[in-house]
Design an enzyme around this catalytic site. Structure first.
Site, PDB file in Angstrom:
ATOM      1  N   ASP A  71       0.824  -1.217   0.000  1.00 43.30           N
ATOM      2  CA  ASP A  71       0.000   0.000   0.000  1.00 43.30           C
ATOM      3  C   ASP A  71       0.856   1.264   0.000  1.00 43.30           C
ATOM      4  OD1 ASP A  71      -2.601  -0.765  -0.326  1.00 43.30           O
ATOM      5  OD2 ASP A  71      -2.957  -1.133   1.802  1.00 43.30           O
ATOM      6  N   LYS A 188     -27.737  -4.880  -0.034  1.00 40.69           N
ATOM      7  CA  LYS A 188     -27.996  -5.247   1.362  1.00 40.69           C
ATOM      8  C   LYS A 188     -27.102  -4.456   2.322  1.00 40.69           C
ATOM      9  CE  LYS A 188     -31.215  -8.288   0.982  1.00 40.69           C
ATOM     10  NZ  LYS A 188     -32.536  -7.879   1.515  1.00 40.69           N
ATOM     11  N   CYS A 382      16.456  -6.591 -11.765  1.00 41.92           N
ATOM     12  CA  CYS A 382      17.109  -7.290 -10.655  1.00 41.92           C
ATOM     13  C   CYS A 382      17.445  -8.726 -11.055  1.00 41.92           C
ATOM     14  CB  CYS A 382      16.272  -7.192  -9.393  1.00 41.92           C
ATOM     15  SG  CYS A 382      17.285  -7.283  -7.915  1.00 41.92           S
ATOM     16  N   ARG A 463      20.837  -9.408  -2.893  1.00 35.99           N
ATOM     17  CA  ARG A 463      22.064  -9.837  -2.204  1.00 35.99           C
ATOM     18  C   ARG A 463      23.184 -10.162  -3.194  1.00 35.99           C
ATOM     19  NH1 ARG A 463      20.352 -10.881   3.056  1.00 35.99           N
ATOM     20  NH2 ARG A 463      18.209 -11.630   3.184  1.00 35.99           N
ATOM     21  N   HIS A 508      15.495  -1.569  -8.668  1.00 35.77           N
ATOM     22  CA  HIS A 508      14.056  -1.707  -8.937  1.00 35.77           C
ATOM     23  C   HIS A 508      13.461  -0.368  -9.377  1.00 35.77           C
ATOM     24  CE1 HIS A 508      13.342  -5.790  -7.350  1.00 35.77           C
ATOM     25  NE2 HIS A 508      14.465  -5.532  -6.710  1.00 35.77           N
ATOM     26  N   GLU A 510      10.813   0.243 -10.849  1.00 38.19           N
ATOM     27  CA  GLU A 510       9.349   0.291 -10.701  1.00 38.19           C
ATOM     28  C   GLU A 510       8.918   0.947  -9.389  1.00 38.19           C
ATOM     29  OE1 GLU A 510      11.240  -2.347 -10.367  1.00 38.19           O
ATOM     30  OE2 GLU A 510      10.447  -3.814  -8.935  1.00 38.19           O
TER      31      GLU A 510
HETATM   32  N1  GLN Z   1      17.702 -13.011  -5.912  1.00 36.36           N
HETATM   33  C1  GLN Z   1      18.479 -11.960  -6.479  1.00 36.36           C
HETATM   34  C2  GLN Z   1      19.373 -11.294  -5.450  1.00 36.36           C
HETATM   35  O1  GLN Z   1      19.118 -11.362  -4.269  1.00 36.36           O
HETATM   36  C3  GLN Z   1      17.592 -10.927  -7.140  1.00 36.36           C
HETATM   37  C4  GLN Z   1      16.728 -10.185  -6.194  1.00 36.36           C
HETATM   38  C5  GLN Z   1      15.581  -9.454  -6.850  1.00 36.36           C
HETATM   39  O2  GLN Z   1      15.214  -9.744  -7.990  1.00 36.36           O
HETATM   40  N2  GLN Z   1      14.956  -8.549  -6.108  1.00 36.36           N
HETATM   41  O3  GLN Z   1      20.330 -10.670  -5.801  1.00 36.36           O
END
Ligand code: GLN
Length: 549
Positions: A71, A188, A382, A463, A508, A510
């Protein structure tokens, strides 16, 4: 001091409390007020970072690296503001604070109890964002459904705050469902009555009731809800199903949800809502001039919420391009060398999604190969970027056993390897590389064109990383590391210059796309997909082709 709006939910979950709360926040913001919004979740996980997306949907990450409820993504996309760790509180986090304090001796001699110690900590956190941060209004969404055992302490905290704060400093908005019984052809109100009664039994009386409904509420129904739930008739708000969540603020404006709350809070200084950008976006969204089909390759595709921010980024980027983006979910586990052309042949673009673990990985690699070889626009996020690196190593560099040590710890060629600082970490919660990091972009690259800047900042949650030991080999064969962390040299973006659009990012993107600021890679990816579709159509239609020549 800010004023507080609490949003509770009744009857059933999944009524869209987050969207209603974000829409109300949007309207108040559009009227010139400084608004923020927070979510209290009744589960015991300290944060949703350790939850499988099947349990709770996507884990949203904030600038400061908090792993939070999805959210918060809606709040940011609607309000175009950043949220932080303090905008999402779980029961687990509340208990953790209280138990740590107990161990430190902060309550020495006292029995530590749900009331007052847990409820006091909830109240402290509920008020926190409203103190000294310049907000006029703090909206607090209470997760779960009224009547659940686990949300009781949150409702009790709201009850106490309703009593402690001046009358005009708090508003309670309760979201319920008015089901339509097809056989009886009737709406209702009984479930709503029960849910408000339940809330009242817990000591909280709602000021506003927002009714989710498939059919318009007649004046009689509104009157009935008002009478039996003891609210003013004008405070019974219709929230009919909308074709897109981005319509909801306008629907709430027509119902005067914002004005009713402002009146209760005795706020008289506000403007007419400034929603021109929002409406412009909606117009483009509703009347697209073209259409593209993008394949989303992931392993959680059965659940819409698992890739929420990606899907919403496509909505923003699509509107920006005046192009309808149709997403086709492709399960990576079922892609093989034999069926890849059939599964991906009709697409105009391919996005390989983030993820963890072994399942579905080989299918993702096959899909990347298809996109690379067939010049299909490709965007890897990622894990998707890591798959692109592995595919290139195996099929272009000829390193047959190239892999990530996440999937194969014994690979002789770990082109994706665990980050140095991750090697000692054993505990799982909140320990990934999280939040915002800078990235420096090389001149003359696709990434540089997309961002139009040398230094950018994007959010992370991973990671593993690209193994720089192999970088020279990659670059010699034509793959460019176009973005790197300026301090550590960690590869953040890879791309292929001899392809119309092939880009993978370790971060990321997005997570930062909003209605007013669509994320630039998504915008360019949709554009590239549209151009690909045009080329495809031109070759299918020789007449058009000759016209183009
Ligand atoms: N599993 C991968 C990492 O930890 C990619 C992680 C992901 O796509 N958020 O590096």
């Amino acid at each position: 001091m800010a004023k507080y709006i609490f949003v509770t939910g009744g009857v059933t979950s999944s009524l869209g409390k987050g969207i209603i709360a974000a829409s109300l926040a949007k309207l108040l913001q559009a009227r010139g007020l400084k608004v923020t919004i927070q979510k209290f979740d009744p589960y015991i996980n300290v944060d949703p970072g350790t939850l499988n997306p099947y349990e709770h949907g996507e884990c949203f990450v904030t600038e400061d690296g908090a792993e939070t409820d999805l959210d918060l993504g809606h709040y940011e996309r609607f309000l175009n503001i950043f949220t932080s760790q303090s905008n999402n509180v779980t029961t687990g986090r509340v208990y953790q604070t209280v138990i740590n304090k107990e161990r430190e001796g902060a309550y020495l001699g006292k029995t530590v109890q749900v009331v007052p110690h847990i409820t006091d900590e909830i109240k402290r956190r509920m008020l926190l964002l409203g103190q000294g941060k310049g907000f006029d209004i703090v909206i607090t969404e209470i997760g779960g459904t009224v009547g659940d055992i686990e949300s009781l302490p949150f409702i009790e905290a709201v009850r106490q705050l309703q009593w402690e704060l001046p009358e005009e400093d708090s508003v309670v908005v309760h979201l319920t469902l008015i089901p339509y019984l097809k056989a009886a052809k009737e709406l209702k109100t009984k479930p709503t009555q029960h849910s408000v009664r339940m809330l009242s039994q817990e000591g909280v009386h709602p000021d506003v009731i927002v009714c989710r409904t498939e059919e318009a509420l007649s004046p009689e129904i509104r009157r009935k809800v008002a009478l039996f739930c003891n609210v003013k008739q004008e405070a019974v708000i219709e929230a009919a199903d909308a074709p897109t969540i981005y319509e909801v603020p306008l629907a709430m404006m027509r119902e005067k949800l914002d004005l009713i709350c402002l009146k209760k809070m005795n706020i008289t200084q506000y403007n007419e809502p400034e929603l021109s950008k929002w409406k412009e976006f909606l117009d483009k969204l509703k009347y697209p001039k073209s259409k593209v089909t993008i394949g989303l390759i992931g392993k959680y595709i059965e659940l819409q919420d698992a890739y929420k921010s990606i899907l919403e980024s496509f909505v923003h980027a699509g509107a920006m391009n005046e192009c309808k983006v149709q997403i086709v979910n492709v399960h990576s586990e079922f892609i093989t060398d034999d069926n890849v052309a059939e599964k991906l042949g009709t697409l105009d673009g391919l996005l390989v999604a983030p993820g963890f673990g072994m399942r579905g990985v080989e299918g993702k690699i096959i899909a990347v190969k298809y996109a690379r070889e067939n010049k299909l626009p490709f965007f890897g996020i990622c894990l998707g970027m890591q798959m692109a690196a592995i595919e290139f190593a195996r099929n272009v560099l000829g390193i047959a056993q190239a892999h990530s040590t996440e999937m194969n710890p014994n690979t002789p060629d770990p082109v994706i390897d665990l980050m140095e600082e991750q090697k000692q970490i054993t505990s799982k919660g909140g320990t990934m590389r999280l939040g915002s990091y800078p990235c420096q972009i090389k001149e003359g690259t696709l990434a540089r064109t997309i961002y139009g800047a040398e230094l950018i900042s994007e959010r992370h949650r991973h990671r593993w990383e690209f193994n720089n030991k192999y970088l020279e080999q990659y670059e010699a064969a034509g793959m460019v590391a176009s973005g790197k962390n300026p301090e550590s040299g960690l590869v953040e973006i890879i791309e292929l210059p001899n392809h119309p659009f092939f880009i993978g990012v370790q971060y990321h993107p997005e997570l930062k796309s909003t209605v007013e600021n669509p994320q630039p890679i998504f915008v360019h990816f949709v554009k590239a997909a549209r151009e690909y579709a045009d080329r495809k159509n031109a070759t299918k239609n020789p007449l058009l082709q000759s016209e183009m020549i």
